[in-house]
Scaffold this motif. Structure first.
Motif, PDB file in Angstrom:
ATOM      1  N   ASP A 111       6.841  18.777  -5.812  1.00  0.00           N
ATOM      2  CA  ASP A 111       6.574  19.280  -6.826  1.00  0.00           C
ATOM      3  C   ASP A 111       5.421  18.630  -7.729  1.00  0.00           C
ATOM      4  O   ASP A 111       4.818  18.679  -8.475  1.00  0.00           O
ATOM      5  N   GLU A 114       6.945  28.350  -5.796  1.00  0.00           N
ATOM      6  CA  GLU A 114       8.094  27.499  -5.446  1.00  0.00           C
ATOM      7  C   GLU A 114       9.234  28.402  -5.230  1.00  0.00           C
ATOM      8  O   GLU A 114       9.358  29.311  -6.096  1.00  0.00           O
ATOM      9  N   ASN A 115      10.266  28.087  -4.261  1.00  0.00           N
ATOM     10  CA  ASN A 115      11.395  28.977  -4.194  1.00  0.00           C
ATOM     11  C   ASN A 115      12.367  28.419  -5.297  1.00  0.00           C
ATOM     12  O   ASN A 115      12.648  27.147  -5.447  1.00  0.00           O
ATOM     13  N   ARG A 130      15.735  21.558  -0.653  1.00  0.00           N
ATOM     14  CA  ARG A 130      15.040  22.668  -1.086  1.00  0.00           C
ATOM     15  C   ARG A 130      13.541  22.714  -0.964  1.00  0.00           C
ATOM     16  O   ARG A 130      12.878  23.734  -0.381  1.00  0.00           O
ATOM     17  N   GLN A 131      13.061  21.312  -0.886  1.00  0.00           N
ATOM     18  CA  GLN A 131      11.559  21.223  -0.538  1.00  0.00           C
ATOM     19  C   GLN A 131      11.466  21.348   0.996  1.00  0.00           C
ATOM     20  O   GLN A 131      10.372  22.130   1.354  1.00  0.00           O
ATOM     21  N   SER A 166      12.914  23.446   2.755  1.00  0.00           N
ATOM     22  CA  SER A 166      12.907  24.692   3.015  1.00  0.00           C
ATOM     23  C   SER A 166      11.532  25.403   2.539  1.00  0.00           C
ATOM     24  O   SER A 166      10.946  26.602   3.136  1.00  0.00           O
ATOM     25  N   GLN A 167      11.368  25.002   1.498  1.00  0.00           N
ATOM     26  CA  GLN A 167       9.693  25.457   1.148  1.00  0.00           C
ATOM     27  C   GLN A 167       8.689  25.388   1.792  1.00  0.00           C
ATOM     28  O   GLN A 167       7.791  26.036   2.155  1.00  0.00           O
ATOM     29  N   LYS A 222       9.335  27.637   4.989  1.00  0.00           N
ATOM     30  CA  LYS A 222       8.853  29.125   4.504  1.00  0.00           C
ATOM     31  C   LYS A 222       7.616  29.271   4.499  1.00  0.00           C
ATOM     32  O   LYS A 222       6.860  30.223   4.572  1.00  0.00           O
ATOM     33  N   SER A 223       6.520  28.292   3.951  1.00  0.00           N
ATOM     34  CA  SER A 223       5.257  28.653   3.632  1.00  0.00           C
ATOM     35  C   SER A 223       4.445  28.346   4.827  1.00  0.00           C
ATOM     36  O   SER A 223       3.294  28.289   4.895  1.00  0.00           O
ATOM     37  N   ASP A 279      19.799  29.525   1.958  1.00  0.00           N
ATOM     38  CA  ASP A 279      18.491  29.810   1.428  1.00  0.00           C
ATOM     39  C   ASP A 279      17.766  30.046   2.759  1.00  0.00           C
ATOM     40  O   ASP A 279      16.713  31.198   2.737  1.00  0.00           O
TER      41      ASP A 279
END
Lengths: 466, 469
Positions: free
Chosen positions: A250, A295-296, A310-311, A313-314, A317-318, A362
């Motif tokens: 972020d 952002e997810n 979480r990051q 995963s982000q 996914k991207s 997720d």
């Protein structure tokens, strides 16, 4: 301020409610419903259950095995599963294609015996009058204080309950009595040894095992191929000039005008020293992240490890091409007031379980392309100490989660009787952690050099991943 | 420009070859062993710039000329003496901090986060504004050597005392005195659990780190048995918690001391020694040749950037003959040709931030505005959880680049709370920051023309060369 919130590396705070009364855990034998396996009995059972596959180093006890109870049914199942795995590998052009390895280092020495509890061992309860986790069928303990049975011998610490659906869904494996051959009992020696992928600490290759994998495999050319989430670069990535350490995705923005960015591109274009090359990678990563979708917002606990996942995963996914992601969680050095079903260790385990469960939720079906390893440098002394804690030990537990993982508790259980312990009273190490790492590199990241990443390793795939 | 750069690189390569031929093969082989050996920046470093960077946190405007006029040797002696009166600005800013005016017990009324923020602020204020720069570099060095994680237990409130009595008082003194002070430091005893090290069930945590990190070094020749025996010797070394006593100070509690006979590193420590058991242990480990070697190697890394066998031998000998006199150990090294010729050392984030504030002559309270940036780069003072201190290898800091650039932009743009900058008072930002003949200068100059003034200054601070000292 994020760093302030990080749980203390060694928390001395004596929390009264974490220390259970002696009587709670001092149980008469009569209430057991399941047989208590002695070491020899267990080994025989293992042979019976798993004679179809040759696991030279690691014998396995799985939940399925206990539940089905029929060696024939299991024989068929086991073969079918591994056969399918083989086919999948063969039809894939490149097994590493798009796969991601997430390595979580739990620093400080996790008490594997209280995480994955050998509840069938009397010796466990004798050694831990105040710290042990009650047996799954112990009616004297409240149900939320009992271990959650995995296979009749081992059980999960109640704080790991969020992992149970993953275990039952075939996505989670625990390897018990695992570790390095390093007997130093030093955090730094043991961590250094494992992050460098050595049998014992001391002389040897100074680079990290993940760095050696990255440097000896062709790679996908991504600026985000290897990422460490958190403050500093872990030793496992030392020597990988492409690895990036990010505090947080972020915050990963450059202020300044476009002209400033152009100037940085020029300044960092051809430098070859570690920091200049890091600058170049950073500029590439800024571009990659700029091209990422929003952002997810999936539900993750508001805590550092979960937010780190979480990051990850982000990133996955991207599709920026993250192949290796490293995270860590400190605060496992429970010398004092470790607690049992509640307290310091319980809250640490709960944090990890919730974070992993959130990540798996997720990722959904994408989890098939992700393997998570949660490791620690050593376990803790079997006998609890005078401060209601445990000192540095040897064997501990490793957790594997994700696609291709063969669910179960994989172990060649050394036993906890006095004559079965090593060093000053430690759980023996019966599985060399490098065999698991090498297998994961080979099977999940398509490494052709898994054995050369670990010099001197007599590689014997433990068969934990397909 | 391309030619010039290539020439500089050639010169660098030639220098490396010459160094190897001249017997510095140790350096060459170490570089070759690094898995991803990369050439280090090869800017033209003047001796003044190098010494100001190695002894301290880099030059402030005017420093280079001042050192040139007094001579390098005189400057080194001046810094070893560490007796310069501090600037009124520094004294004023420090006097505003409660951590220096209140006893650790009374300080408990102040919230932990505030205490840590003040500790960090003091640490950075000293690094940026102290005239005794060597004293500050050594303070940073020893704070990492005897690292304590502030959020542990009540240590936040004890660290102002620990930093003063253990670290600052002995930073250029005798090493065994520092070990002794550290072993009596309530913050250290609590951080490494010696407060619960009691007869019968010894806690090995402090005993182990005392030998592994503080003195002998991990391969210093001790065994697990020695760790257990040292732990026994130190049973009862704890913190005063009794009513009507000087709470929070060191206390030897004989009721939990293991008074049996012990054997440490081949020495027999007879029974009934009481508190003297611990004193004897400190004496044994402080005078051990492995300690001399371990400390020499670390000092060598600090000032040369690598371990040089010749210097380690020389410094170890001095350690043993002077009773661990730090000044005597480092004086020849600071005056040596090697310190001028050695490859550059990567600035850790604290080095970088302090050197930015110094190079730009910023007026900063070094408060949260600056510390937040330092935290993003991963080196928040007093917040390294493990007792080994922040890593000193460049590779450990490759993730800090974006943080560095954003700090440079915020600093130059006047966007950091409690920090202001008057770039017009800088004689020539480019030259003040980068020196006269640095290899990045051309690129910076060329792009600066198209940037606002503040971003041009930020670009100097963001250049690859400014990341090295």
């Amino acid at each position: 301020m994020i760093k302030l919130l990080r749980s203390a590396y060694r928390r001395p705070n004596f929390s009264g409610d974490s220390v259970r009364s002696f009587a709670t855990y001092h149980l008469p034998f009569t209430i057991y419903h399941l047989p208590i396996f002695k070491k020899t009995e267990m080994s025989n059972r293992n042979k019976e259950w798993w004679s179809c596959e040759d696991y030279s180093r690691t014998q396995r006890i799985t939940r399925r095995g206990v539940l089905v109870g029929s060696s024939l049914a299991l024989l068929g199942l086991g073969l079918r599963k591994s056969a399918l795995g083989q086919v999948a590998v063969r039809t894939d052009k490149d097994p590493a294609d798009g796969n991601t390895l997430v390595v979580i280092f739990l620093r400080g020495g996790v008490d594997g015996l209280n995480a994955i509890v050998p509840h069938a061992e009397d010796a466990y309860y004798r050694a831990r009058p105040t710290l042990s986790i009650a047996r799954p069928n112990d009616k004297r303990a409240k149900s939320e204080d009992r271990a959650i049975d995995l296979n009749g011998f081992f059980g999960l610490h109640p704080s790991l309950a969020p992992l149970m659906p993953l275990y039952e869904g075939g996505q989670m494996a625990f390897i018990h009595a695992i570790g390095s051959m390093d007997g130093s009992h030093s955090h730094f020696e043991a961590m250094n040894c494992m992050e460098r992928g050595l049998a014992t600490s001391g002389s040897g290759d100074p680079s990290g095992w993940l760095a050696r994998h990255l440097m000896t495999s062709p790679g996908n050319g991504s600026a985000m191929r290897a990422v460490a989430i958190g403050g500093t670069m872990p030793d496992s990535l030392r020597g990988a000039s492409t690895a990036l350490a990010l505090d947080s995705l972020d915050d990963f923005r450059l202020s300044g005008d476009a002209g400033f960015r152009v100037a940085l591109d020029a300044l960092y274009a051809d430098g070859k020293d570690p920091l200049t090359s890091a600058g170049k990678q950073t500029l590439k990563a800024l571009d990659a992240l700029h091209a990422m979708p929003g952002e997810n917002k999936k539900d993750y606990p508001d805590e550092e490890l979960a937010q780190g996942l979480r990051q990850v995963s982000q990133l996955i996914k991207s599709g920026v091409g993250v192949e290796v992601a490293c995270l860590e969680k400190t605060g496992w050095d429970t010398h004092v007031a470790q607690g049992a079903s509640t307290g310091i260790l319980a809250s640490q385990l709960s944090t990890v379980a919730k974070a992993l469960a959130a990540f798996a939720r997720d990722m959904g079906p994408r989890m098939d392309k992700v393997t998570v390893i949660a490791q620690t440098e050593f376990g803790r002394r079997v006998q609890e100490n005078d401060g209601f804690g445990t000192d540095h030990g040897h064997g501990s537990v490793m957790l594997l989660m994700g696609g291709g993982v063969k669910a179960g508790v994989h172990t060649q259980w050394p036993g906890l009787a006095e004559n079965q312990l090593s060093g000053p009273g430690d759980l023996q190490v019966t599985t060399d952690y490098r065999n698991v790492f090498a297998e994961v590199l080979e099977k999940r990241l398509g490494s052709k050099n898994a054995t050369s990443v670990f010099p001197g390793l007599q590689y014997a795939a433990p068969g934990i991943t397909a | 420009m391309t030619m010039e750069r290539r020439d500089v690189l050639k010169l660098g390569a030639a220098a490396t070859v010459a160094a190897a031929l001249a017997g510095c093969s140790k350096i060459a082989s170490e570089v070759a062993e690094t898995p991803d050996a990369l050439p280090l920046p090869t800017g033209d470093v003047t001796p003044e710039l190098r010494v100001l960077h190695r002894l301290g946190f880099g030059p402030r405007p005017g420093d280079i000329a001042r050192v040139a006029s007094m001579g390098l040797a005189a400057y080194v002696e001046d810094q070893l003496a560490a007796s310069q009166t501090e600037e009124p600005r520094l004294n004023l800013l420090l006097s505003n901090l409660e951590i220096f005016s209140i006893d650790s017990e009374d300080m408990m009324d102040i919230h932990r986060e505030q205490v840590i923020a003040q500790l960090q602020r003091a640490n950075l204020l000293y690094a940026v504004y102290s005239r005794n720069q060597l004293q500050e570099r050594m303070t940073d060095f020893w704070l990492n050597h005897f690292n304590i994680y502030a959020p542990k237990s009540d240590d936040a409130w004890r660290l102002a005392g620990d930093t003063r009595k253990v670290i600052r008082n002995h930073a250029l003194g005798k090493f065994p005195d520092m070990v002794k002070a550290s072993a009596h430091s309530p913050a250290m005893l609590d951080y490494l659990d010696n407060t619960v090290n009691k007869s019968g069930v010894a806690n090995e945590n402090y005993a182990r780190e005392l030998m592994e990190l503080h003195t002998l070094g991990v391969h210093g020749g001790y065994t697990q048995q020695d760790v257990m025996e040292v732990a026994r010797c130190l049973t009862g070394w704890t913190i005063e918690k009794r009513f009507l006593h000087r709470r929070g100070t060191f206390r030897f509690d004989e009721t939990v001391h293991d008074d049996g006979q012990k054997g440490v590193l081949g020495h027999i420590i007879p029974a009934k020694g009481g508190e003297a058991d611990g004193d004897r242990v400190l004496e044994i480990v402080s005078n051990h040749p492995s300690t001399a070697k371990h400390i020499s190697a670390k000092l060598c890394r600090e000032f040369l950037g690598h371990e040089d066998a010749g210097w380690i031998d020389k410094m170890s000998t001095t350690y043993l003959s002077t009773g661990g006199d730090i000044k005597e150990m480092i004086r020849p090294l600071l005056l040596s040709k090697e310190i001028l010729a050695s490859p550059p050392i990567a600035k850790r984030p604290l080095d970088f931030v302090a050197s930015c504030l110094r190079a730009t002559n910023a007026d900063s309270n070094c408060g949260p505005g600056v510390i937040d940036h330092l935290t993003k780069m991963g080196q928040s003072p007093y917040l390294w959880p493990m007792p080994d201190g922040y890593p000193d290898k460049a590779e450990a800091w490759t993730g800090s680049m974006l943080g560095r650039w954003n700090f440079a932009l915020a600093l130059a743009g006047g966007q950091i709370g409690g920090t202001s900058l008057d770039a017009s008072r800088m004689h020539d930002p480019l030259e003040d920051v980068l020196g006269r003949h640095r290899s990045n200068k051309d690129i910076v100059e060329q792009h600066s023309k198209r940037l606002p003034n503040d971003q041009a200054l930020a670009l100097c601070l963001s250049s690859p060369e400014f990341q090295w000292r």
